[in-house]
Design an enzyme around this catalytic site. Structure first.
Site, mmCIF file in Angstrom:
data_model
loop_
_atom_site.group_PDB
_atom_site.id
_atom_site.type_symbol
_atom_site.label_atom_id
_atom_site.label_comp_id
_atom_site.label_asym_id
_atom_site.label_seq_id
_atom_site.Cartn_x
_atom_site.Cartn_y
_atom_site.Cartn_z
ATOM 1 C CE LYS A 125 53.781 56.192 53.853
ATOM 2 N NZ LYS A 125 53.734 56.460 52.394
ATOM 3 C CD GLU B 83 51.466 40.212 57.109
ATOM 4 O OE1 GLU B 83 52.264 39.412 56.603
ATOM 5 O OE2 GLU B 83 50.530 39.858 57.846
ATOM 6 C CB CYS C 287 55.128 40.051 49.507
ATOM 7 S SG CYS C 287 53.396 39.603 49.691
ATOM 8 C CD GLU D 159 61.156 41.120 48.566
ATOM 9 O OE1 GLU D 159 61.540 42.080 49.243
ATOM 10 O OE2 GLU D 159 60.005 40.641 48.642
HETATM 11 P P1 NAD Z 1 58.830 49.939 51.345
HETATM 12 O O1 NAD Z 1 59.274 49.284 52.598
HETATM 13 O O2 NAD Z 1 59.805 50.795 50.624
HETATM 14 O O3 NAD Z 1 57.567 50.863 51.607
HETATM 15 C C1 NAD Z 1 56.394 50.376 52.203
HETATM 16 C C2 NAD Z 1 55.664 51.526 52.843
HETATM 17 O O4 NAD Z 1 56.488 52.032 53.898
HETATM 18 C C3 NAD Z 1 55.397 52.709 51.911
HETATM 19 O O5 NAD Z 1 54.146 53.287 52.229
HETATM 20 C C4 NAD Z 1 56.508 53.666 52.269
HETATM 21 O O6 NAD Z 1 56.188 55.012 52.013
HETATM 22 C C5 NAD Z 1 56.655 53.419 53.749
HETATM 23 N N1 NAD Z 1 57.952 53.817 54.294
HETATM 24 C C6 NAD Z 1 59.122 54.004 53.633
HETATM 25 N N2 NAD Z 1 60.072 54.415 54.485
HETATM 26 C C7 NAD Z 1 59.506 54.478 55.711
HETATM 27 C C8 NAD Z 1 59.985 54.810 57.001
HETATM 28 N N3 NAD Z 1 61.250 55.179 57.209
HETATM 29 N N4 NAD Z 1 59.134 54.744 58.051
HETATM 30 C C9 NAD Z 1 57.851 54.343 57.862
HETATM 31 N N5 NAD Z 1 57.337 54.041 56.661
HETATM 32 C C10 NAD Z 1 58.156 54.089 55.592
HETATM 33 O O7 NAD Z 1 58.256 48.779 50.452
HETATM 34 P P2 NAD Z 1 57.687 48.895 48.984
HETATM 35 O O8 NAD Z 1 58.870 49.062 48.092
HETATM 36 O O9 NAD Z 1 56.581 49.875 48.936
HETATM 37 O O10 NAD Z 1 57.039 47.450 48.791
HETATM 38 C C11 NAD Z 1 57.772 46.348 48.414
HETATM 39 C C12 NAD Z 1 58.140 45.523 49.620
HETATM 40 O O11 NAD Z 1 56.967 45.183 50.347
HETATM 41 C C13 NAD Z 1 58.753 44.187 49.220
HETATM 42 O O12 NAD Z 1 59.829 43.903 50.084
HETATM 43 C C14 NAD Z 1 57.633 43.189 49.436
HETATM 44 O O13 NAD Z 1 58.043 41.887 49.664
HETATM 45 C C15 NAD Z 1 56.937 43.784 50.616
HETATM 46 N N6 NAD Z 1 55.550 43.309 50.672
HETATM 47 C C16 NAD Z 1 55.208 42.412 51.641
HETATM 48 C C17 NAD Z 1 53.905 41.912 51.704
HETATM 49 C C18 NAD Z 1 53.502 40.932 52.768
HETATM 50 O O14 NAD Z 1 52.300 40.754 52.980
HETATM 51 N N7 NAD Z 1 54.418 40.292 53.454
HETATM 52 C C19 NAD Z 1 52.964 42.349 50.777
HETATM 53 C C20 NAD Z 1 53.343 43.260 49.807
HETATM 54 C C21 NAD Z 1 54.646 43.749 49.768
#
Ligand code: NAD
Length: 502
Positions: A199, A274, A308, A405
């Site tokens: 997804k 992650e 991240c 963050e």
């Molecule tokens: P997010 O948590 O909003 O979304 C991530 C994914 O989860 C998206 O595909 C989203 O559609 C999905 N999602 C949203 N709500 C959900 C739910 N209730 N159940 C299941 N899936 C759901 O994050 P984002 O805004 O897309 O990305 C930014 C965040 O990701 C930042 O906090 C960043 O630090 C983190 N990040 C971490 C890494 C790592 O490797 N540690 C890498 C990249 C980004």
């Protein structure tokens, strides 16, 4: 497509292949078929520098997910994929890497148009990283093995272990490195023989859908890779509880990851998380200040800070603090703010209006809380979600800009006198994704590395990523690793086999 986006593509002369792809109606990829959502719903995809509509993407449903999981299950439970020999899987993954390489320009353009990021960075980092990740894990397919053990218990036994693929892997991907993060999850899963349902983030599905075409072209059997586009609260949430998914691998924010992890563990589904970060950077008094300033700025402003493991908190020895700030500001001024398709763009627009509002509210909070703004701080006038690279000085550990963050181009800096105090402040965070040290004193560097609570420690650099090295956080930055041989253990079960010998 809005005319503002069409003009933007025209101005930067995007490739014919990209235009053709964007002109097509977008569909999900399930069991080798290109499908609309089962309820016909779609959502809009916006280009961040013009704020114009690019296209619409199917908004998947629980029924679409069921179909994708069923296809992945069929392939896993004795389908063609499961019967392939390791070297055949290896060959298919190399063929896929070749196709990604052959279409790298188009994929980088799609990433720049969809997410807003710099097309040059997308080509050199996102797409090259995707190719490298598939090549690295392709090689593992034929090198997976268990152990033979000589037991000490009475009797005569042959005892050995088998490594077996865990099953159907569900991958939930964020928007900041859409294709590369997907590759981090998919390449290893396919190498060990799993099947997958992906997804993408709703903001950035396009490169993943183009990738699905390459999966088909590579000859990977239908149902091995399925892409369900849709909302996190619908498709993502359903993946976390879907009984047909054996392992969930999630990259995203800590609050969403916590909920996803809870649902997964409730079903005893395997899970890798992650999550977010607020990575500290220590600049010691012996550091090469000009080089450190450049690396620190690159380490926090790359991808406009939407990274991240960005080094967002710099602790700098007080004897060099003012000089370091001067170098930092001077270098930051040279970073070009431009739309992602500009080949010289370094600071691209943020991904969405919402992300821009969040970042601007943190910048306002920093000023309210008494941090000294030494560079940037403004959103650009006019179209696009542009925010200047922003540097705060004399920040204090209680400020929200130090604790939370932000996920945008904002660096907070703090002088220190005592390295013990700097270490305490560096570790004073719920996150533990990465940390960096700038110093040429190897003795001090080596003594600091074990004391930093972080999954990666970079010395005199930031975010050096390679598929052969594991990546993943400590503390609330998640658990489990992507990349490196370490990732394979999170995708395979170990079976202990006992054979009684005569
Ligand atoms: P997010 O948590 O909003 O979304 C991530 C994914 O989860 C998206 O595909 C989203 O559609 C999905 N999602 C949203 N709500 C959900 C739910 N209730 N159940 C299941 N899936 C759901 O994050 P984002 O805004 O897309 O990305 C930014 C965040 O990701 C930042 O906090 C960043 O630090 C983190 N990040 C971490 C890494 C790592 O490797 N540690 C890498 C990249 C980004």
């Amino acid at each position: 497509m809005d005319s503002s986006v069409a003009q933007y593509l025209e101005r930067y002369g995007v490739s014919e292949a990209t235009r053709r792809f964007l002109a097509k109606p977008q569909k999900m990829f399930i069991d080798g078929q290109w499908l609309d959502s089962s309820d016909g719903q779609t959502f809009a995809v916006t280009e961040p520098s013009t704020e114009g509509l690019i296209t619409r993407v199917p908004s998947g449903t629980g029924a679409d997910l069921d179909r994708a999981v069923a296809a992945a299950r069929r392939q896993f439970d004795g389908g063609e994929w499961r019967r392939l020999k390791p070297l055949e899987r290896e060959r298919l993954l190399h063929r896929l890497a070749d196709l990604i390489e052959a279409n790298a320009t188009e994929l980088a353009e799609l990433e720049a148009i969809d997410m807003g990021k710099s097309v040059s960075q997308a080509r050199d980092v996102d797409i090259q990283g995707t190719i490298d990740t598939f090549r690295y894990f392709a090689g593992w397919a034929s090198k997976l093995h268990g152990r033979t053990v000589e037991p000490s218990l009475p009797g005569n036994y042959l005892a050995y272990t088998r490594k077996e693929p865990i099953g159907v892997v569900g991958a939930i991907v964020p928007w900041n490195f859409p294709l590369q993060t997907m590759a981090w999850k998919l390449a290893a899963a396919l190498a060990v023989g799993c099947t997958t349902v992906v997804k993408p983030a709703e903001l950035t599905s396009l490169s993943t859908l183009r990738f699905a075409e390459l999966v088909q072209e590579a000859g990977i059997p239908d149902g091995v890779v399925n892409i369900v586009t849709g909302r996190g609260s619908v498709v993502g949430a359903a993946m976390a509880t879907h009984p047909g998914i054996n392992k969930l691998t999630f990259t995203g924010s800590t609050p969403v990851g916590r909920n996803v992890g809870r649902s997964a563990v409730d079903q005893l589904k395997r899970v890798t998380l992650e999550l977010g970060g607020k990575s500290p950077v220590l600049v010691l008094d012996d550091a090469d200040l000009a080089a450190a300033a450049r690396a620190v700025a690159n380490g926090v402003f790359f991808n406009s800070g939407q990274v991240c493991d960005a080094g967002t908190r710099a602790y700098v020895h007080s004897s060099v603090y003012e000089r370091f700030l001067e170098e930092l500001v001077a270098y930051t001024r040279t970073l070009k703010i431009a739309p992602g398709l500009d080949p010289d763009c370094f600071i691209s627009p943020l991904v969405s209006a919402q992300q821009k509002d969040t970042v601007m509210s943190y910048i306002a909070a920093g000023q309210r809380e008494g941090a000294r703004l030494v560079h940037g701080g403004k959103a650009l006038e006019g179209q696009g979600y542009f925010v200047e690279p922003t540097i705060f000085a004399h920040c204090h550990r209680d400020m929200s800009i130090v604790r939370e963050e932000i996920f945008g181009p904002v660096l907070v800096t703090t002088p220190f006198d005592d390295i013990e105090d700097a270490l305490t402040q560096a570790n004073d965070s719920p996150f533990g994704l990465a940390a960096a040290i700038y110093s040429n004193d190897l003795g001090r560097v080596h003594s600091l590395i074990p004391r930093l609570a972080a999954g990666s420690v970079y010395v005199n650099a930031h975010s050096t990523i390679d598929p052969a090295m594991p990546f993943g956080g400590f503390k609330e930055s998640g658990f489990g690793k992507d990349l490196g041989p370490e990732q394979l253990d999170y995708l395979m079960e170990t079976k202990a086999v006992w054979i009684t010998l005569p």
